[in-house]
Design an enzyme around this catalytic site. Structure first.
Site, short mmCIF file in Angstrom:
data_model
loop_
_atom_site.label_atom_id
_atom_site.label_comp_id
_atom_site.label_asym_id
_atom_site.label_seq_id
_atom_site.Cartn_x
_atom_site.Cartn_y
_atom_site.Cartn_z
N CYS A 2 -3.51 -2.90 -11.03
CA CYS A 2 -3.44 -3.05 -12.49
C CYS A 2 -2.98 -1.72 -13.10
O CYS A 2 -3.33 -0.65 -12.60
CB CYS A 2 -4.77 -3.41 -13.16
SG CYS A 2 -5.48 -4.94 -12.62
N ARG A 27 1.87 0.14 -8.81
CA ARG A 27 0.46 -0.13 -8.55
C ARG A 27 0.24 -1.58 -8.12
O ARG A 27 -0.83 -1.91 -7.62
CB ARG A 27 -0.37 0.15 -9.82
CG ARG A 27 -0.28 1.60 -10.25
CD ARG A 27 -0.95 1.80 -11.60
NE ARG A 27 -2.37 1.60 -11.52
CZ ARG A 27 -3.25 2.48 -11.10
NH1 ARG A 27 -2.83 3.67 -10.70
NH2 ARG A 27 -4.53 2.22 -11.07
N TRP A 75 -3.25 -7.32 -11.77
CA TRP A 75 -3.32 -7.78 -10.38
C TRP A 75 -4.54 -8.69 -10.33
O TRP A 75 -5.66 -8.24 -10.52
CB TRP A 75 -3.48 -6.57 -9.45
CG TRP A 75 -3.37 -6.90 -8.01
CD1 TRP A 75 -2.23 -7.05 -7.28
CD2 TRP A 75 -4.46 -7.08 -7.09
NE1 TRP A 75 -2.54 -7.32 -5.97
CE2 TRP A 75 -3.90 -7.35 -5.83
CE3 TRP A 75 -5.84 -7.06 -7.21
CZ2 TRP A 75 -4.67 -7.59 -4.70
CZ3 TRP A 75 -6.61 -7.29 -6.09
CH2 TRP A 75 -6.02 -7.55 -4.86
N ASN A 101 -8.80 -2.82 -16.26
CA ASN A 101 -8.53 -2.68 -14.83
C ASN A 101 -9.88 -2.60 -14.15
O ASN A 101 -10.71 -1.79 -14.53
CB ASN A 101 -7.70 -1.39 -14.65
CG ASN A 101 -7.58 -0.94 -13.21
OD1 ASN A 101 -7.95 -1.68 -12.30
ND2 ASN A 101 -7.07 0.25 -13.00
N GLY A 102 -10.13 -3.45 -13.14
CA GLY A 102 -11.42 -3.40 -12.43
C GLY A 102 -12.11 -4.75 -12.46
O GLY A 102 -11.49 -5.78 -12.75
N GLU A 483 0.04 1.85 12.68
CA GLU A 483 0.77 2.07 11.43
C GLU A 483 2.09 1.29 11.42
O GLU A 483 2.46 0.69 10.41
CB GLU A 483 1.03 3.58 11.27
CG GLU A 483 1.84 3.99 10.06
CD GLU A 483 1.18 3.64 8.72
OE1 GLU A 483 0.00 3.26 8.70
OE2 GLU A 483 1.88 3.73 7.70
N LYS A 487 2.98 -1.53 8.62
CA LYS A 487 4.18 -1.48 7.78
C LYS A 487 4.98 -2.78 7.89
O LYS A 487 5.49 -3.29 6.90
CB LYS A 487 5.07 -0.29 8.20
CG LYS A 487 4.55 1.05 7.75
CD LYS A 487 4.75 1.24 6.26
CE LYS A 487 3.94 2.38 5.70
NZ LYS A 487 2.49 2.15 5.61
N GLU A 490 3.05 -5.55 5.95
CA GLU A 490 3.00 -5.47 4.49
C GLU A 490 4.37 -5.61 3.84
O GLU A 490 4.47 -6.07 2.71
CB GLU A 490 2.28 -4.20 4.00
CG GLU A 490 3.00 -2.90 4.25
CD GLU A 490 2.28 -1.70 3.59
OE1 GLU A 490 2.37 -0.61 4.15
OE2 GLU A 490 1.65 -1.87 2.54
N HIS A 506 -6.60 -6.77 28.80
CA HIS A 506 -7.93 -7.33 28.55
C HIS A 506 -7.86 -8.54 27.61
O HIS A 506 -8.86 -8.92 27.03
CB HIS A 506 -8.85 -6.25 27.98
CG HIS A 506 -9.06 -5.12 28.94
ND1 HIS A 506 -9.82 -5.24 30.09
CD2 HIS A 506 -8.56 -3.86 28.96
CE1 HIS A 506 -9.80 -4.10 30.76
NE2 HIS A 506 -9.03 -3.24 30.09
N LYS A 605 -0.81 -0.29 -5.10
CA LYS A 605 -0.70 1.07 -4.57
C LYS A 605 -2.07 1.71 -4.45
O LYS A 605 -2.38 2.38 -3.48
CB LYS A 605 0.18 1.90 -5.51
CG LYS A 605 0.34 3.35 -5.08
CD LYS A 605 1.14 3.42 -3.80
CE LYS A 605 1.31 4.83 -3.27
NZ LYS A 605 1.69 4.80 -1.84
O1 M6R Z 1 -4.70 5.96 -1.56
P1 M6R Z 1 -5.32 5.74 -0.22
O2 M6R Z 1 -4.72 6.59 0.85
O3 M6R Z 1 -6.82 5.84 -0.22
O4 M6R Z 1 -4.97 4.23 0.14
C1 M6R Z 1 -5.49 3.59 1.26
C2 M6R Z 1 -4.71 2.35 1.59
O5 M6R Z 1 -4.83 1.40 0.57
C3 M6R Z 1 -3.22 2.65 1.80
O6 M6R Z 1 -3.06 3.65 2.76
C4 M6R Z 1 -2.47 1.39 2.24
O7 M6R Z 1 -2.90 0.96 3.48
C5 M6R Z 1 -0.98 1.73 2.26
N1 M6R Z 1 -0.44 1.54 0.96
C6 M6R Z 1 -0.22 0.95 3.26
O8 M6R Z 1 1.13 1.35 3.28
#
Ligand code: M6R
Length: 610
Positions: A2, A27, A75, A101-102, A483, A487, A490, A506, A605
């Site tokens: 948001c 965001r 959001w 927001n929240g 990672e 990526k 997402e 396993h 974000k």
């Molecule tokens: O701002 P932060 O590093 O605490 O965010 C944690 C995760 O939400 C963030 O790393 C998320 O997994 C990434 N946007 C993925 O690319």
């Protein structure tokens, strides 16, 4: 998650607010709206979908006379992402509207009470309950500021809110509790927003709000009060040094691509001032006052969690610190035992991740010294830790975290060296050797990135039609495999799993079949021979395999069906080339599939709800 912006000043407010919302798009959101007063009447326009939909609606209304407005990108949490649920929400009685927001956790009980008083709701949101609570508190003799405070004191949960009223069109009110909100201070104009880029073209003077603070802004003034008793709080503005250019795309098609290509600079900036003049020792003055941890617990989410996993072996090997790494959302709901002297390190790009912030608070309650590793100056996590180290990567706009991870890995590497120096546990000559290698890293990476991109594109086009993929690695390549898979998931919405290569036999190896590709990370490190055996196990099951490895050398050769040769580097610095290779692969796969790279569906974000 948001975005909020409020503006009051001398400019046409609606375009300022829409432009600010656009800079908060990173965001994540699924609907948007704006509220403004014109001709003594409150107007609210909202639309499901992207800002473009809202702008189409605004095109048919004259908004140029309004000089204050609030805007929101939502959001969805309570209720679907529809126009009716989009913010601002207006009170059933009176001309007050609010963006939020929240999550207002106890909204259901208040909704019932308000319905009992005749209030009719037109959305499914918790926010509409909050604005009606404000209206309900506003009885004769109670100012809007007092009514706002009374309502917020009843709200449990996390919030950043901004409010305006048609009877005081130039005044905005805002407050925060466990969600980001700040003030931008201009000349004859003021702003409230969830993040700095929202008002960066107009001002760099920022006041960071704390939890439990409520503000009142007009074009010419700003006042902060304590929510508990409405006593004034004295604060001053800080000038921030981000420029608009670093928050823009700089000719790249997407912020993600720009940020991947900014990694050499991020490394150089992150190194600045963190070594002695002779380049033989690491300096991290922020940590000098804290003892070397007898144990370390690293807590983070998502990509930042992978940074913690990546450094674990070096903290143990170089600094002799027993370390474990935990996901914040798991840590916060156990009753964790923290040993005396155990230090907590929270890692967060945004510094606002709700679960990481909650974990930090639990660790502090248990008297663990907490160190924060953050990118955003002034963020909640940065302010609540005993010591904070900034990654200095500059604003990261794309939802997918790229340069933030690179800079986190770098600072963590420096921390492992720094603690190793203090413990006298580093092998002789290791620190100067590492620092020499680090000096050359930005230039090597700069040269490597365009080549990696071309190679990544060819591989992505070849494999983007797969329904599932494995990313496999051992040792420090295991978190990079996690990672890589994150990526791909997402950005491309392809199912991808990161796995420790040694664990394949396993169970997961049963999945291998001819249309299930595996991306195998096998750098020339101490585990190369082990990785080679795991690779053979997968290749024997006739699964397509792409091996990311270094250029073959005598004794360091593997028999891969498809190899992607990644530039080599000293010791753990190899990861700084494998990482962008994976980032670029996921980027190219997502663009090939026509996905929204910078704002993947369902994601935000900064994850400010638990
Ligand atoms: O701002 P932060 O590093 O605490 O965010 C944690 C995760 O939400 C963030 O790393 C998320 O997994 C990434 N946007 C993925 O690319």
């Amino acid at each position: 998650m948001c975005g909020i912006i409020g503006y009051t000043g001398h400019r046409p407010a609606v375009p300022v607010v829409i432009e600010g919302l656009r800079r908060l798009e990173y965001r994540g959101y699924d609907s948007a709206g704006v509220g403004f007063v014109q001709g003594r009447e409150l107007h609210i326009l909202r639309a499901a979908g992207k800002l473009r939909q809202l702008e189409n609606k605004l095109a048919s209304c004259g908004t140029f006379l309004a000089t204050s407005a609030i805007g929101h990108t939502r959001w969805a949490t309570h209720g679907a992402p529809t126009e009716a649920n989009a913010h601002p929400h207006k009170a059933f009685r009176g001309g007050v509207c609010l963006v939020h927001n929240g999550i207002f956790e106890n909204y259901a009980e208040h909704k019932q009470i308000l319905q009992g008083k005749g209030c009719v709701f037109s959305s499914e949101t918790d926010t509409e309950v909050l604005v009606n609570l404000v209206a309900d508190e506003r009885v004769p003799g109670v100012s809007l500021l007092e009514a706002f405070a009374l309502a917020l004191r009843k709200a449990q949960g996390a919030y950043a809110v901004a409010l305006m009223d048609q009877d005081e069109p130039d005044v905005l009110y805002a407050a925060r509790h466990s969600a980001p909100l700040l003030l931008g201070i201009g000349r004859g104009e003021n702003y409230v927003a969830s993040d700095i880029p929202a008002f960066l073209p107009y001002t760099r003077d920022v006041v960071f709000l704390e939890d439990g603070e409520i503000v009142r802004i007009t074009p010419a003034s700003w006042q902060i009060f304590s929510l508990a008793d409405l006593m004034p709080v004295s604060k001053s503005a800080q000038r921030i040094d981000w420029d608009m250019q670093s928050a823009q795309k700089d000719g790249f098609r997407h912020f993600m691509l720009k940020e991947i290509f900014e990694q050499p600079r991020a490394i150089a900036e992150c190194m600045a001032g963190r070594t002695d003049a002779s380049r033989t020792a690491v300096r991290i003055p922020e940590m000098d006052a804290l003892p070397v941890p007898s144990r370390l617990r690293i807590i983070a989410c998502g990509t930042s969690f992978h940074a913690g996993l990546w450094i674990l072996p070096l903290l143990e090997e170089w600094a002799g610190i027993p370390t474990n790494v935990e996901i914040a959302s798991e840590f916060r709901y156990r009753k964790p035992l923290l040993a005396p002297g155990e230090t907590t390190l929270v890692i967060s790009q945004s510094g606002e991740t709700a679960d990481t912030l909650a974990a930090l608070r639990i660790a502090r309650e248990r008297h663990s010294p907490v160190i924060g590793l953050c990118n955003v100056v002034g963020s909640s996590i940065a302010r609540e830790t005993d010591a904070v180290i900034f990654t200095q990567a500059g604003p990261e706009i794309s939802v997918a975290s790229t340069k933030a991870l690179c800079s986190q890995m770098l600072v963590l590497l420096l921390m492992a060296l720094y603690w190793g120096q203090r413990q006298n546990s580093l092998p002789k000559g290791l620190a100067p050797e590492a620092l020499r290698a680090l000096d050359g890293l930005p230039a090597q990476l700069e040269t490597a990135l365009p080549v990696l991109r071309t190679e990544a594109r060819a591989l992505a086009w070849q494999h983007a039609s797969a329904r599932s993929m494995f990313f496999l690695g051992r040792g420090q390549s295991y978190p990079l495999a996690l990672e890589g898979a994150l990526k791909v998931k997402e950005l491309s919405y392809i199912h991808a799993e990161g796995y420790a290569a040694g664990e394949m036999k396993h169970g997961p190896i049963a999945l291998i079949e001819p249309d299930f590709p595996s991306f195998f990370l096998a750098p020339h490190d101490a585990l190369f021979a082990k990785s080679r055996s795991n690779l053979e196990e997968v290749q024997a099951r006739r699964g397509p395999v792409v091996v990311l490895t270094n250029s073959p050398k005598p004794g360091l050769h593997l028999d891969a069906r498809q190899a992607w040769i990644i530039p080599d580097a000293w010791g753990p610095l190899k990861g700084f080339f494998f990482l962008p290779a994976l980032q670029l692969f996921s980027y190219e796969a997502a663009t090939y599939l026509g996905k929204d790279v910078d704002q993947p569906r369902n994601l935000a974000k900064s994850v400010t709800v638990e």
